[in-house]
Design an enzyme around this catalytic site. Structure first.
Site, short mmCIF file in Angstrom:
data_model
loop_
_atom_site.label_atom_id
_atom_site.label_comp_id
_atom_site.label_asym_id
_atom_site.label_seq_id
_atom_site.Cartn_x
_atom_site.Cartn_y
_atom_site.Cartn_z
N ASP A 117 49.04 16.00 26.66
CA ASP A 117 49.83 17.25 27.06
C ASP A 117 50.55 16.78 28.01
O ASP A 117 50.70 15.55 28.64
CB ASP A 117 48.77 18.29 27.57
CG ASP A 117 49.52 19.31 28.22
OD1 ASP A 117 50.37 19.89 27.55
OD2 ASP A 117 49.30 19.77 29.55
N ASP A 157 45.09 19.47 30.65
CA ASP A 157 44.53 20.00 32.06
C ASP A 157 44.65 21.50 32.02
O ASP A 157 44.07 22.42 32.91
CB ASP A 157 45.28 19.56 33.00
CG ASP A 157 46.73 20.44 33.21
OD1 ASP A 157 47.29 20.30 32.11
OD2 ASP A 157 47.25 20.49 34.37
N ASP A 165 45.16 23.84 26.46
CA ASP A 165 44.55 22.77 26.05
C ASP A 165 43.10 22.93 25.55
O ASP A 165 42.38 22.01 24.91
CB ASP A 165 44.72 21.64 27.00
CG ASP A 165 46.11 21.16 27.42
OD1 ASP A 165 46.96 21.21 26.44
OD2 ASP A 165 46.28 21.07 28.45
#
Length: 842
Positions: free
Chosen positions: A531, A730, A734
């Site tokens: 990410d 995080d 996600d």
């Protein structure tokens, strides 16, 4: 006396003999070591006090008075068992050790822990609320190891013996897992009895002559007394699973454990009761027949330790889902057809209804803005920290946060159709599909178990056919010796010892391992999805650039812009103000502040008129922003968010904010790429910003504008092509991808949902932690293989010797004491090898 006259009907009783209204002093019960309780009223009763009693289905029940006896006789089933209000387990009312009266009602508990929880928050477990259902009616259960196994209720998998897991979504706080409560109790009983067993049996090997102090026969009978409850009561669930594996023709570790423990225990019982049956060759110290009670008890305690740890880990998997469910508000503000407003439970909201969302409230369901303007924090979906401007006709997503303005929305998707519900289902589905670690011992048990049994049978037949007299005794001793020496003591230690040591070493290096399976899979990962926000970047916007036009100074532009932005709660505004203060600038007082959602802000500061915003906002104020717009576009190409600034009607410059890249990200990615790992960036940010960040980090593959479902689909796509995928993220957005990946890696600085969905957490949120975690995983897997090699080598050498292959050469069978020593040395070698991981350099 009448039932209602009991003096502690209005009080409470924790343990027998502690309540003032007890029908006996408590001494008798204390001497007996058990509780005898009236199953109707709950009072303790002295069986020898001449009180009424009644025999029902072979069990004698005692009562404090004739009235209670009459009630029981009229409906015995109503008084035999009770339900623990905390964990839901059934409790025997006549023998319950933990009992409490609350508001005139009787409550029975399976353990002191449940009683303590009830006393702390009785209203949580009582009242008019319905008893919590673990899962909705009709929920099916499946095995995490064998997804093809599906049944209508809970139970054990017929193939591997694991407890089946629900296929739905947890409904909330279901209380403690009854199996975990039961196994924890059995574990502590096993440990408590196994420790003195080890001291008695192994003491002489370390210079502690316990057996000499007690005398050999007393020592053997003491071992028998200590081991019997462990084998016959504590290990009952293991024998049940082992028997099921035999009936289903699917040998597994439960088969091996059951056979090994049963063989050690039965052999030891026979040796204790009938020592004269055994020939002199198998006798040991003091001409006694060696027993293996400690082996059976220790194996059971070790297995229970592993089961309790596994059940605790599996119980926590629902935390991620419950955290997601908590994002949605419990109620919604419904606007009626007549314009009246009232709060209704979220479950009652229907598509097409109008809802009001006030500042600071979460959006209840998916829908469209009908009236008003506001900024919405959609970081749970996109992962981006900058709120999104919303106005009439724009879409809203349930669970996102309304930052300032008031909105009226029309509900479009409710219940299980909302985006949040789909994310919840994605996480639940992905978690079900991820199996716990499957050790090599389990994978080879399909042939190892039958092989051991076959060798034992062949040894028995061989001794009966070719052995000397007494043939039957020699045949039994050799066959049982084969089964004993194949006990999975070293096998049981091989994997957990390495995992426990590696977990501690990882924690020292800032790598928290939430599940052991993650280590095994991480060693084989060849593709890493990362990410952007909060993983590659800090996740906190910072001031990066200030460009002033001719006639203006940079500090002047920044100070005036920050002065106006002090009145805004927007993250970009906060970054500008923080950046000005970091430069030591004094911010003048601001006035006439006005914010226009989606466009910008205006006001006065230090006697000057300020306008900050986008090009359209400048145009509306009659300001020609062509030049500074070009400067802003150039900054955006580098991944920055640019804001135009005008002072006294003139274009003054541009201030830019960006999410800075973590200092260690670039080096960590280079190291991972050098190790042969493929790197893919997946972000909810726009394509231009994502490409700019990726280029600066040397990442070639970029997927931008991805919602949570798309990230999970990307994981499935790569796995479908044969890749072993790790996902590092995080945010809440996600969570589905973290759960769906072969290995989920969460930043310790991220959302709780991400942490709960991942198998590995990096405490500092530093990507170099992935490099350390991968190195640790590879070394741990190598260590486990070495341990299993030692364990299987021991069996490969020990089983034939136990079968008697050396008898024609030496004329003797394997000494049981030597077999015990060899078994201990095998375990010691496994433990010593695992402990080497403590010194691993990461």
């Amino acid at each position: 006396m009448a039932h209602s006259d009991h003096p502690h009907d209005h009080g409470k009783q924790h343990h027998p003999g502690h309540g003032s209204g007890s029908c006996c002093s408590g001494a008798a019960a204390a001497k007996a070591g058990t509780v005898v309780r009236d199953p109707v009223c709950g009072m303790t009763v002295d069986p020898e006090a001449g009180k009424p009693s009644l025999v029902h289905e072979g069990h004698t029940y005692h009562f404090c008075c004739e009235s209670c006896r009459t009630k029981f006789a009229a409906d015995p089933d109503a008084y035999i068992t009770a339900k623990d209000p905390v964990c839901g387990m059934k409790v025997d009312r006549a023998g319950a050790r933990h009992f409490l009266r609350h508001q005139g009602k009787k409550h029975y508990f399976c353990s002191a822990r449940c009683l303590e929880k009830f006393e702390t928050e009785p209203e949580k477990y009582l009242g008019d609320r319905p008893a919590p259902e673990p899962m909705p009616a009709g929920t099916q259960y499946t095995c995490p190891m064998h997804p093809e196994i599906v049944q209508d209720g809970p139970g054990d998998c017929p193939l591997c013996g694991m407890a089946l897991e629900p296929m739905g979504v947890p409904t909330g706080d279901e209380g403690p897992n009854p199996e975990l409560v039961d196994f924890t109790r059995r574990f502590w009983v096993s440990v408590t009895l196994a420790l003195p067993l080890v001291v008695i049996s192994m003491g002489p090997m370390v210079g502690l002559p316990v057996r000499d102090w007690l005398g050999e026969r007393v020592a053997v009978w003491t071992e028998f007394a200590l081991a019997t409850p462990v084998v016959l009561w504590a290990a009952f669930p293991f024998f049940k699973r082992g028997w099921a594996s035999i009936l289903n023709r699917s040998p597994n570790m439960w088969t091996l454990i059951s056979i090994g423990v049963a063989a050690a225990y039965i052999y030891s019982v026979v040796a204790t009761l009938f020592p004269d049956l055994f020939p002199h060759e198998v006798r040991g110290h003091g001409d006694s027949v060696p027993v293996y009670f400690e082996a059976s008890a220790v194996i059971i305690a070790l297995v229970f330790l592993g089961q309790v740890l596994e059940l605790k880990a599996r119980e926590k998997t629902g935390s991620a889902i419950r955290a997601l469910l908590d994002l949605a508000p419990k109620t919604a503000r419904l606007i009626g057809a007549d314009g009246s407003e009232r709060d209704v439970p979220l479950a009652e909201v229907r598509a097409g209804e109008r809802l009001r969302i006030r500042p600071g409230e979460s959006v209840p369901v998916d829908g469209t803005v009908e009236q008003g303007r506001s900024t919405i924090d959609e970081s749970m979906i996109t992962g981006e920290p900058i709120p999104v401007e919303k106005g009439e006709g724009d879409s809203l997503i349930g669970g996102t946060l309304n930052r300032n303005g008031t909105l009226v929305m029309r509900a479009e998707k409710v219940g299980s159709e909302t985006t949040l519900s789909r994310i919840v289902e994605l996480v639940a589905k992905a978690q079900r599909s991820r199996a716990p670690i499957q050790s090599l011992a389990d994978r080879v048990s399909a042939w190892f178990v039958p092989t051991v049994v076959l060798v034992a049978i062949l040894a028995f037949i061989g001794w009966m056919t070719f052995g000397p007299e007494p043939r039957l005794v020699y045949a039994i001793v050799s066959a049982v010796s084969v089964l004993i020496i194949a006990c999975p003591c070293a096998l049981g230690l091989a994997t957990p010892m390495s995992i426990m040591t590696a977990t501690g070493r990882g924690a020292q290096a800032g790598v928290l391992i939430r599940e052991a399976a993650a280590l095994e899979r991480l060693a084989a990962v060849d593709t890493l999805i990362v990410d952007k926000t909060g993983t590659l970047t800090e996740g906190r916007p910072e001031l990066t650039d200030v460009r002033a036009e001719d006639g203006f100074e940079e500090n002047e532009v920044l100070a005036l812009a920050a002065a106006i932005e002090q009145g805004s709660e927007h993250p970009l505004a906060e970054a500008i103000v923080a950046g000005a203060r970091a430069r030591g600038l004094t911010l003048p007082a601001a006035g006439d502040f006005e914010a226009v959602n989606g466009k910008g802000v205006s006001g006065t500061a230090d006697g000057r008129r300020l306008v900050l915003g986008n090009a359209l906002f400048m145009q509306e104020h009659g300001i020609d922003a062509t030049l500074i717009s070009q400067h802003a576009d150039a900054l955006r190409e580098n991944g920055r968010s640019a804001i135009l600034v005008a002072i006294d009607g003139k274009p003054a410059g541009v201030v830019a904010v960006s999410d800075p890249i973590k200092p260690t990200a670039s080096e960590a990615l280079r190291e991972l790429t050098r190790s042969g790992m493929r790197i893919v960036m997946a972000t909810g940010d726009n394509e231009r910003t994502a490409r700019a960040i990726a280029a600066s980090l040397g990442i070639e593959e970029v997927r931008a504008g991805m919602l949570p479902e798309a990230k999970a689909d990307l994981v499935a796509e790569l796995k479908g092509k044969g890749a072993v995928v790790a996902m590092a993220g995080d945010g809440i957005n996600d969570a589905p991808a973290l759960a769906a990946a072969d290995v989920g890696i969460a930043m310790g600085t991220g959302a709780d949902v991400a942490l709960e969905s991942a198998g590995i957490t990096l405490v500092k949120g530093d990507l170099t932690g992935i490099v350390r975690a991968r190195h640790l995983a590879q070394k741990t897997l190598s260590n486990i293989r070495q341990n299993l090699f030692f364990a299987f080598l021991y069996n490969a050498l020990g089983v034939p010797v136990a079968a008697g292959v050396l008898y024609p050469i030496t004329g003797t069978l394997l000494s049981p004491m030597l077999a015990a020593a060899a078994m201990s040395l095998s375990s010691v070698s496994v433990i010593a090898n695992a402990l080497r991981l403590r010194g691993l350099k990461l």
